[in-house]
Design a protein around this motif. Structure first.
Motif, PDB file in Angstrom:
ATOM      1  N   MET A   1      44.271  36.644  45.334  1.00 17.75           N
ATOM      2  CA  MET A   1      43.385  35.841  44.501  1.00 17.75           C
ATOM      3  C   MET A   1      44.050  35.593  43.142  1.00 17.75           C
ATOM      4  O   MET A   1      44.720  36.463  42.607  1.00 17.75           O
ATOM      5  CB  MET A   1      42.040  36.565  44.314  1.00 17.75           C
TER       6      MET A   1
ATOM      7  N   ILE B   1      39.354  35.201  39.262  1.00 19.40           N
ATOM      8  CA  ILE B   1      38.743  36.486  38.905  1.00 19.40           C
ATOM      9  C   ILE B   1      38.079  36.418  37.536  1.00 19.40           C
ATOM     10  O   ILE B   1      37.039  37.040  37.303  1.00 19.40           O
ATOM     11  CB  ILE B   1      39.797  37.610  38.943  1.00 19.40           C
TER      12      ILE B   1
ATOM     13  N   ASP C   1      44.245  43.384  43.260  1.00 21.69           N
ATOM     14  CA  ASP C   1      43.014  44.171  43.148  1.00 21.69           C
ATOM     15  C   ASP C   1      42.760  44.512  41.681  1.00 21.69           C
ATOM     16  O   ASP C   1      43.595  44.233  40.811  1.00 21.69           O
ATOM     17  CB  ASP C   1      43.115  45.455  43.980  1.00 21.69           C
ATOM     18  N   LEU C   2      41.629  45.154  41.424  1.00 23.57           N
ATOM     19  CA  LEU C   2      41.264  45.617  40.084  1.00 23.57           C
ATOM     20  C   LEU C   2      41.211  47.134  40.090  1.00 23.57           C
ATOM     21  O   LEU C   2      40.931  47.759  41.107  1.00 23.57           O
ATOM     22  CB  LEU C   2      39.882  45.106  39.664  1.00 23.57           C
TER      23      LEU C   2
ATOM     24  N   SER D   1      34.448  41.951  39.075  1.00 21.73           N
ATOM     25  CA  SER D   1      34.271  42.609  40.372  1.00 21.73           C
ATOM     26  C   SER D   1      33.472  41.726  41.314  1.00 21.73           C
ATOM     27  O   SER D   1      33.810  41.593  42.498  1.00 21.73           O
ATOM     28  CB  SER D   1      33.560  43.953  40.190  1.00 21.73           C
TER      29      SER D   1
ATOM     30  N   ASN E   1      33.256  38.475  41.187  1.00 17.81           N
ATOM     31  CA  ASN E   1      34.138  37.358  41.560  1.00 17.81           C
ATOM     32  C   ASN E   1      35.157  37.783  42.615  1.00 17.81           C
ATOM     33  O   ASN E   1      35.386  37.073  43.600  1.00 17.81           O
ATOM     34  CB  ASN E   1      34.884  36.844  40.326  1.00 17.81           C
ATOM     35  N   TYR E   2      35.779  38.931  42.387  1.00 13.59           N
ATOM     36  CA  TYR E   2      36.851  39.386  43.282  1.00 13.59           C
ATOM     37  C   TYR E   2      36.347  39.589  44.708  1.00 13.59           C
ATOM     38  O   TYR E   2      37.047  39.268  45.671  1.00 13.59           O
ATOM     39  CB  TYR E   2      37.453  40.689  42.753  1.00 13.59           C
TER      40      TYR E   2
ATOM     41  N   TYR F   1      32.410  47.797  39.967  1.00 15.61           N
ATOM     42  CA  TYR F   1      33.442  47.501  40.969  1.00 15.61           C
ATOM     43  C   TYR F   1      33.064  48.105  42.309  1.00 15.61           C
ATOM     44  O   TYR F   1      33.163  47.451  43.353  1.00 15.61           O
ATOM     45  CB  TYR F   1      34.792  48.040  40.507  1.00 15.61           C
TER      46      TYR F   1
END
Length: 499
Positions: free
Chosen positions: A1, A6, A28-29, A95, A97-98, A160
């Motif tokens: 992404m 994000i 990732d976050l 989070s 959005n992801y 998250y």
């Protein structure tokens, strides 16, 4: 992404030209630097005791090149710094959005209040699943869906984790989520970007006010009320003295339930019943244009309020009444007024009551059932406010015939310090008490001294299967200890009878 996707709807500034970095690929976050890898965004959160900014360099060394920051910090030239006003708020939006904004495609039911959250959320799940609406649970006892489970650190996990769980549930066929929404979770912006279909208010009493929690009761109330600005439909216990403030602060349509006051759904004709493995209550329900009888295998007035909340949800979602009532009749929650059918001459109950209000509720409820002695085994958490210890001691010394004072989760505090604080409440009381700091030994002693008709409550631990001692979670199952102790007692009785 892409980073652009994000950061959608997040207000920020950047240390580089946005057009040059917006298409950066993100894997990732992470808000814990130890979980960072190449392609991860590191979100530096300022917590009560830990400032994530101090760990940004560690995240960089592990491969992160994109950083969400509230303060400017020194990092290598290739670091992309995105500055936000509040990194927790940013993490929530990012989070969602992801993970593809999963709460939009789920029916989310949020339950808030001082007491009853765990019971209500689990009852909702049991009833809706029986009605064919695949429902998951998030709360104190963990995450549950489709026969799978996952432990949670907090009652309401970090944003998250919530959106990750929503996405996993959605991809697994879950249609509805029943979740506990703690005041701390609201305060820390964990639920800010969740689209709640229903919000439920159970009750409110003085709790979670003090160091590391809410600065004042008013702040605690404000946080609870905020949930009703995030939902489409609100369900409120009108009998609670703070219901009016909750309703006044809400922005959604409101439905009420109660026993004492006029409400959309009212319970009356209450009758208590008792069996070897349960303490139950039946009642009549009056709602607009209909009336019916209900039963739940959990005792007390508070159980009726919990059931009314569930009934309100089912009516709103148009669940078949027969399915709802049948599922509600058999609904149980581990560690919440859980009756252990281990002695045929005494009633053993495990409950999570860990503050004065909840302990008073359970003890006064049990006194409505025929009994010989009412015995309570309890302690209080180490390193927390002494006011809670006094409240627990005051209630138990007033309501019980005998108490066994022991440890709860002492952590780094000497259990005897906590016990001494509790014991002060017994100075001018008719209630006798026994001191036994080892909770395992205390439980065995409680089983050993049980007499015909006694009701014994193990309060404070509930569903927890550990004790927090000097920073370590030590495995500890009250149920297992009680069962083993009762087996020894029953075996000894049989031997005496045979001899």
């Amino acid at each position: 992404m892409k980073l652009l996707e994000i950061m959608n709807e997040v207000i920020f500034t950047c240390n580089k030209l946005w057009d040059d970095v917006k298409n950066t690929e993100i894997k990732d976050l992470a808000y814990n630097s130890s979980k960072c890898e190449d392609g991860y965004i590191f979100v530096a959160i300022k917590g009560e005791t830990v400032d994530g900014h101090k760990y940004a360099q560690k995240a960089y060394e592990r491969g992160s090149r994109v950083f969400i920051l509230q303060d400017d910090i020194e990092l290598n030239e290739d670091a992309i710094k995105l500055f936000v006003e509040d990194s927790r708020i940013a993490l929530s939006r990012m989070s969602s959005n992801y993970f593809g904004n999963p709460s939009k495609d789920l029916k989310i039911i949020g339950v808030t209040g001082t007491k009853g959250k765990t019971t209500i959320t689990n009852y909702i799940s049991e009833v809706l699943n029986k009605a064919g609406l695949n429902t998951g649970v998030i709360g104190t006892n963990g995450t549950f869906y489709n026969g799978k489970s996952e432990k949670t650190v907090n009652t309401t996990p970090e944003s998250y984790e919530l959106h990750r769980i929503f996405r996993t549930m959605l991809d697994s066929g879950v249609k509805c989520v029943s979740m506990e929404v703690s005041s701390g979770g609201i305060m820390m912006e964990r639920v800010k970007d969740i689209e709640f279909d229903i919000a439920i208010f159970s009750n409110l009493s003085t709790d979670h006010v003090g160091p590391k929690e809410h600065p004042t009761f008013e702040h605690y109330l404000e946080c609870k009320a905020k949930l009703f600005t995030l939902a489409k439909h609100g369900i409120v216990n009108i009998d609670d003295k703070y219901a009016k403030q909750i309703i006044e602060k809400s922005t959604c349509d409101i439905e009420t339930f109660g026993i004492e006051n006029k409400a959309d759904i009212v319970a009356n004709d209450i009758d208590y019943s008792r069996a070897l493995d349960s303490l139950g209550v039946s009642f009549n329900v009056q709602a607009k244009n209909e009336e019916f009888n209900a039963y739940i295998c959990s005792p007390g007035t508070f159980s009726i309020y919990n059931a009314l909340a569930v009934i309100s949800v089912c009516r709103y979602l148009k669940v078949d009444q027969h399915i709802m009532l049948d599922a509600l009749r058999n609904a149980k929650v581990k560690g919440r007024v859980e009756v252990l059918p281990i002695l045929d001459y005494a009633t053993i109950i495990i409950d999570y009551a860990h503050n004065g209000v909840s302990l008073e509720n359970i003890l006064q409820t049990l006194k409505k059932y025929d009994h010989n002695r009412l015995i309570c085994l309890f302690g209080s958490v180490g390193g927390r406010t002494e006011l809670r210890r006094k409240e627990l001691g005051d209630v138990a010394s007033r309501e019980c015939d005998l108490c066994i004072l022991t440890s709860d989760n002492p952590d780094f505090e000497d259990p005897m310090n906590v016990i001494k604080d509790i014991a002060d409440s017994f100075e001018n009381s008719d209630c006798e008490y026994i001191v036994e700091p080892d909770r395992r030994v205390a439980i065995e002693k409680a089983i050993e001294i049980a007499k015909e008709g006694d009701m014994i409550v193990f309060a404070g631990k509930g569903h927890e299967e550990y004790q927090l001692i000097k920073g370590q979670r030590i495995p500890f199952s009250e149920t297992e200890i009680a069962i083993n102790a009762s087996k020894k007692i029953m075996a000894n009785k049989e031997r005496k009878q045979l001899s």
